[in-house]
Design a protein around this motif. Structure first.
Motif, PDB file in Angstrom:
ATOM      1  N   GLU A  28     -17.119-108.702 -72.659  1.00 21.75           N
ATOM      2  CA  GLU A  28     -16.233-107.535 -72.594  1.00 21.75           C
ATOM      3  C   GLU A  28     -16.861-106.276 -73.175  1.00 21.75           C
ATOM      4  OE1 GLU A  28     -12.219-110.142 -72.746  1.00 21.75           O
ATOM      5  OE2 GLU A  28     -13.971-110.365 -74.007  1.00 21.75           O
ATOM      6  N   GLN A  29     -17.823-106.454 -74.095  1.00 21.42           N
ATOM      7  CA  GLN A  29     -18.427-105.282 -74.713  1.00 21.42           C
ATOM      8  C   GLN A  29     -19.205-104.431 -73.717  1.00 21.42           C
ATOM      9  OE1 GLN A  29     -19.372-108.370 -75.225  1.00 21.42           O
ATOM     10  NE2 GLN A  29     -21.607-108.554 -75.308  1.00 21.42           N
ATOM     11  N   VAL A  30     -19.584-105.005 -72.554  1.00 20.82           N
ATOM     12  CA  VAL A  30     -20.349-104.224 -71.579  1.00 20.82           C
ATOM     13  C   VAL A  30     -19.475-103.739 -70.419  1.00 20.82           C
ATOM     14  CG1 VAL A  30     -22.442-105.472 -72.200  1.00 20.82           C
ATOM     15  CG2 VAL A  30     -21.181-106.150 -70.163  1.00 20.82           C
ATOM     16  N   LEU A  31     -18.170-103.933 -70.503  1.00 15.70           N
ATOM     17  CA  LEU A  31     -17.294-103.462 -69.426  1.00 15.70           C
ATOM     18  C   LEU A  31     -17.452-101.964 -69.136  1.00 15.70           C
ATOM     19  CD1 LEU A  31     -14.024-105.448 -70.241  1.00 15.70           C
ATOM     20  CD2 LEU A  31     -15.417-105.688 -68.169  1.00 15.70           C
ATOM     21  N   PRO A  32     -17.599-101.098 -70.152  1.00 15.59           N
ATOM     22  CA  PRO A  32     -17.800 -99.680 -69.836  1.00 15.59           C
ATOM     23  C   PRO A  32     -19.023 -99.420 -68.965  1.00 15.59           C
ATOM     24  CG  PRO A  32     -17.192 -99.934 -72.130  1.00 15.59           C
ATOM     25  CD  PRO A  32     -17.472-101.317 -71.607  1.00 15.59           C
ATOM     26  N   PHE A  33     -20.053-100.249 -69.125  1.00 20.04           N
ATOM     27  CA  PHE A  33     -21.275-100.044 -68.345  1.00 20.04           C
ATOM     28  C   PHE A  33     -21.069-100.451 -66.881  1.00 20.04           C
ATOM     29  CE2 PHE A  33     -22.424-100.562 -72.763  1.00 20.04           C
ATOM     30  CZ  PHE A  33     -23.333 -99.541 -72.973  1.00 20.04           C
ATOM     31  N   ALA A  34     -20.087-101.322 -66.625  1.00 15.74           N
ATOM     32  CA  ALA A  34     -19.739-101.648 -65.243  1.00 15.74           C
ATOM     33  C   ALA A  34     -19.080-100.445 -64.579  1.00 15.74           C
ATOM     34  CB  ALA A  34     -18.811-102.862 -65.200  1.00 15.74           C
ATOM     35  N   ARG A  56     -26.749-106.251 -78.646  1.00 17.21           N
ATOM     36  CA  ARG A  56     -25.861-106.991 -79.512  1.00 17.21           C
ATOM     37  C   ARG A  56     -24.770-106.046 -79.993  1.00 17.21           C
ATOM     38  NH1 ARG A  56     -30.703-107.329 -81.710  1.00 17.21           N
ATOM     39  NH2 ARG A  56     -29.979-106.446 -83.700  1.00 17.21           N
ATOM     40  N   SER A  57     -23.758-106.583 -80.605  1.00 15.23           N
ATOM     41  CA  SER A  57     -22.741-105.707 -81.184  1.00 15.23           C
ATOM     42  C   SER A  57     -22.074-106.379 -82.364  1.00 15.23           C
ATOM     43  CB  SER A  57     -21.699-105.304 -80.139  1.00 15.23           C
ATOM     44  OG  SER A  57     -20.938-106.413 -79.724  1.00 15.23           O
ATOM     45  N   ASP A  58     -21.749-105.567 -83.342  1.00 16.53           N
ATOM     46  CA  ASP A  58     -20.916-105.982 -84.454  1.00 16.53           C
ATOM     47  C   ASP A  58     -19.539-105.382 -84.240  1.00 16.53           C
ATOM     48  OD1 ASP A  58     -22.973-107.339 -85.799  1.00 16.53           O
ATOM     49  OD2 ASP A  58     -23.674-105.474 -86.726  1.00 16.53           O
ATOM     50  N   SER A  59     -18.532-106.108 -84.640  1.00 15.85           N
ATOM     51  CA  SER A  59     -17.174-105.605 -84.482  1.00 15.85           C
ATOM     52  C   SER A  59     -16.749-104.841 -85.735  1.00 15.85           C
ATOM     53  CB  SER A  59     -16.202-106.758 -84.232  1.00 15.85           C
ATOM     54  OG  SER A  59     -16.464-107.353 -82.974  1.00 15.85           O
ATOM     55  N   VAL A  60     -16.127-103.698 -85.507  1.00 18.85           N
ATOM     56  CA  VAL A  60     -15.533-102.926 -86.588  1.00 18.85           C
ATOM     57  C   VAL A  60     -14.030-102.934 -86.345  1.00 18.85           C
ATOM     58  CG1 VAL A  60     -15.430-100.697 -87.760  1.00 18.85           C
ATOM     59  CG2 VAL A  60     -17.593-101.481 -86.758  1.00 18.85           C
ATOM     60  N   GLY A  71      -5.739-102.912 -86.651  1.00 23.64           N
ATOM     61  CA  GLY A  71      -5.437-103.613 -85.414  1.00 23.64           C
ATOM     62  C   GLY A  71      -6.296-103.221 -84.234  1.00 23.64           C
ATOM     63  N   ALA A  72      -7.202-102.262 -84.410  1.00 22.04           N
ATOM     64  CA  ALA A  72      -8.098-101.832 -83.335  1.00 22.04           C
ATOM     65  C   ALA A  72      -9.496-102.380 -83.589  1.00 22.04           C
ATOM     66  CB  ALA A  72      -8.151-100.303 -83.243  1.00 22.04           C
ATOM     67  N   GLY A  73     -10.185-102.757 -82.506  1.00 15.14           N
ATOM     68  CA  GLY A  73     -11.542-103.260 -82.626  1.00 15.14           C
ATOM     69  C   GLY A  73     -12.517-102.407 -81.836  1.00 15.14           C
ATOM     70  N   PHE A  74     -13.683-102.174 -82.410  1.00 19.30           N
ATOM     71  CA  PHE A  74     -14.708-101.351 -81.769  1.00 19.30           C
ATOM     72  C   PHE A  74     -16.020-102.123 -81.769  1.00 19.30           C
ATOM     73  CE2 PHE A  74     -11.621 -98.669 -83.880  1.00 19.30           C
ATOM     74  CZ  PHE A  74     -11.244 -97.777 -82.871  1.00 19.30           C
ATOM     75  N   VAL A  97     -12.025 -95.064 -76.903  1.00 24.09           N
ATOM     76  CA  VAL A  97     -13.332 -95.457 -77.442  1.00 24.09           C
ATOM     77  C   VAL A  97     -13.362 -96.965 -77.603  1.00 24.09           C
ATOM     78  CG1 VAL A  97     -14.968 -95.245 -79.345  1.00 24.09           C
ATOM     79  CG2 VAL A  97     -13.615 -93.251 -78.646  1.00 24.09           C
ATOM     80  N   ARG A  98     -14.384 -97.587 -77.027  1.00 31.91           N
ATOM     81  CA  ARG A  98     -14.626 -99.022 -77.214  1.00 31.91           C
ATOM     82  C   ARG A  98     -15.977 -99.273 -77.864  1.00 31.91           C
ATOM     83  NH1 ARG A  98     -11.473-102.329 -73.777  1.00 31.91           N
ATOM     84  NH2 ARG A  98      -9.505-101.249 -73.402  1.00 31.91           N
ATOM     85  N   GLY A  99     -16.972 -98.481 -77.475  1.00 33.36           N
ATOM     86  CA  GLY A  99     -18.335 -98.714 -77.932  1.00 33.36           C
ATOM     87  C   GLY A  99     -18.856 -97.587 -78.802  1.00 33.36           C
ATOM     88  N   LEU A 100     -19.597 -97.951 -79.861  1.00 32.00           N
ATOM     89  CA  LEU A 100     -20.156 -96.989 -80.800  1.00 32.00           C
ATOM     90  C   LEU A 100     -21.673 -97.113 -80.802  1.00 32.00           C
ATOM     91  CD1 LEU A 100     -17.729 -97.826 -83.760  1.00 32.00           C
ATOM     92  CD2 LEU A 100     -17.494 -95.923 -82.150  1.00 32.00           C
ATOM     93  N   LEU A 101     -22.353 -96.005 -80.591  1.00 35.84           N
ATOM     94  CA  LEU A 101     -23.815 -95.959 -80.644  1.00 35.84           C
ATOM     95  C   LEU A 101     -24.226 -95.036 -81.784  1.00 35.84           C
ATOM     96  CD1 LEU A 101     -24.814 -95.645 -76.854  1.00 35.84           C
ATOM     97  CD2 LEU A 101     -25.391 -97.548 -78.369  1.00 35.84           C
ATOM     98  N   TRP A 102     -24.663 -95.629 -82.896  1.00 35.71           N
ATOM     99  CA  TRP A 102     -25.187 -94.832 -84.014  1.00 35.71           C
ATOM    100  C   TRP A 102     -26.686 -94.761 -83.812  1.00 35.71           C
ATOM    101  CZ3 TRP A 102     -22.712 -95.115 -89.483  1.00 35.71           C
ATOM    102  CH2 TRP A 102     -23.294 -94.146 -90.314  1.00 35.71           C
ATOM    103  N   VAL A 103     -27.196 -93.549 -83.563  1.00 37.11           N
ATOM    104  CA  VAL A 103     -28.591 -93.392 -83.165  1.00 37.11           C
ATOM    105  C   VAL A 103     -29.337 -92.474 -84.122  1.00 37.11           C
ATOM    106  CG1 VAL A 103     -27.964 -93.726 -80.735  1.00 37.11           C
ATOM    107  CG2 VAL A 103     -28.174 -91.398 -81.650  1.00 37.11           C
TER     108      VAL A 103
END
Length: 308
Positions: A33-39, A59-63, A67-70, A125-131
């Protein structure tokens, strides 16, 4: 916090990640599910590149907050994705306890002090990219970014803990600044969703041929495209300013800010008020570039601006 743009993703719409579409169903069944936005990105960009398949390498870590997950992405950002969203000069930074704490504190601040803002972040917002910049790269670092081509994913750097755009910079990092910057990009995402699903701009309108609005407060930044904005970019910015000025006002009314945080928010608030009024006036002068629906949005945006 009032809003011009819808605050929820319409069930069954293109952006509904739970809808019954084969590509989305397959990813959900694969626990990807973490890659659904890329679809969705594959459908929007139409380049033939299987972005979702490339994204599986992340990979991803959940934050989790209130009640919300990112999904906080880790690993090497696939070049195919980085090139498409202008991140070729950046890399995903290492996940540390300090960064996790900063993210969690920022989201908790939104949830506790700005519940409507947090609801927007949770929805868009579902995905976080800290760059961070790749070693040896000679370019300025971004503060935050999001691209309409990649829904639900926002990008930010360490600068997001120091910088309140456009011009307020603090030597001391703050999770409050990060909170504002996360909200900033969530608003951009909500506006992008709306523009992509509704006829906001008139037939024939194009960013490439749009008349330009001079942005005097960007005159010292040296990049021409930051000094003259297209109508759609100014529309995005006016929507964002309306939300962030309310965020700043709420923060200034609280009694738990440090002296540095208060000074930064006050400076950003004082700079933002004339900016949003100027942008609003310029958009009204160019309302022929909007559809009837777009002009209704402008009228609502005017009401919001007058209430600031």
């Amino acid at each position: 916090m009032q809003t011009t743009i819808a605050t929820h993703v319409e069930t069954g719409s293109f952006f509904d990640l739970d809808r019954e579409e084969p590509a989305l169903i397959r990813l959900r069944e694969d626990d990807a599910e973490q890659v659904l936005p890329f679809a969705l990105m594959e459908r929007l960009v139409k380049s033939g590149i299987p972005y979702a398949e490339h994204a599986r390498a992340l990979r991803s870590d959940s934050v989790h907050v209130s009640g919300a997950g990112f999904d906080w992405f880790a690993g090497d950002l696939p070049a195919q994705i980085a090139d498409e969203i202008n991140l070729a000069d950046f890399e995903i930074v290492e996940h540390t306890d300090g960064r996790h704490a900063a993210l969690t504190q920022a989201l908790e601040r939104l949830a506790s002090a700005h519940p409507e803002g947090f609801a927007r972040v949770q929805e868009f917002v579902r995905g976080l990219l800290w760059v961070g910049l790749k070693p040896g790269t000679r370019t300025s670092s971004l503060t935050t970014s999001s691209d309409p081509a990649l829904p639900y994913v926002i990008v930010f750097s360490e600068k997001a803990r120091h910088h309140i755009p456009p011009n307020t910079v603090s030597e001391e990092p703050s999770h409050l600044f990060l909170a504002e910057n996360l909200l900033h990009e969530a608003v951009h995402q909500s506006v992008s969703f709306h523009v992509l699903q509704h006829r906001v701009f008139a037939d024939g309108y194009s960013s490439k041929t749009s008349p330009k609005i001079e942005i005097a407060w960007r005159a010292t930044q040296g990049v021409a495209r930051n000094q003259f904005w297209e109508v759609d970019r100014a529309f995005h910015a006016t929507c964002v300013y309306n939300q962030l000025l309310r965020f700043r006002r709420t923060e200034l009314d609280r009694d738990d800010l440090t002296a540095s945080e208060r000074a930064s928010f006050q400076a950003a608030y004082d700079e933002g008020m004339p900016a949003v009024r100027y942008l609003m006036g310029q958009l009204e002068l160019m309302d022929e570039h909007f559809t009837a629906h777009g002009r209704e949005l402008l009228a609502d945006l005017r009401r919001q601006t007058d209430q600031l």
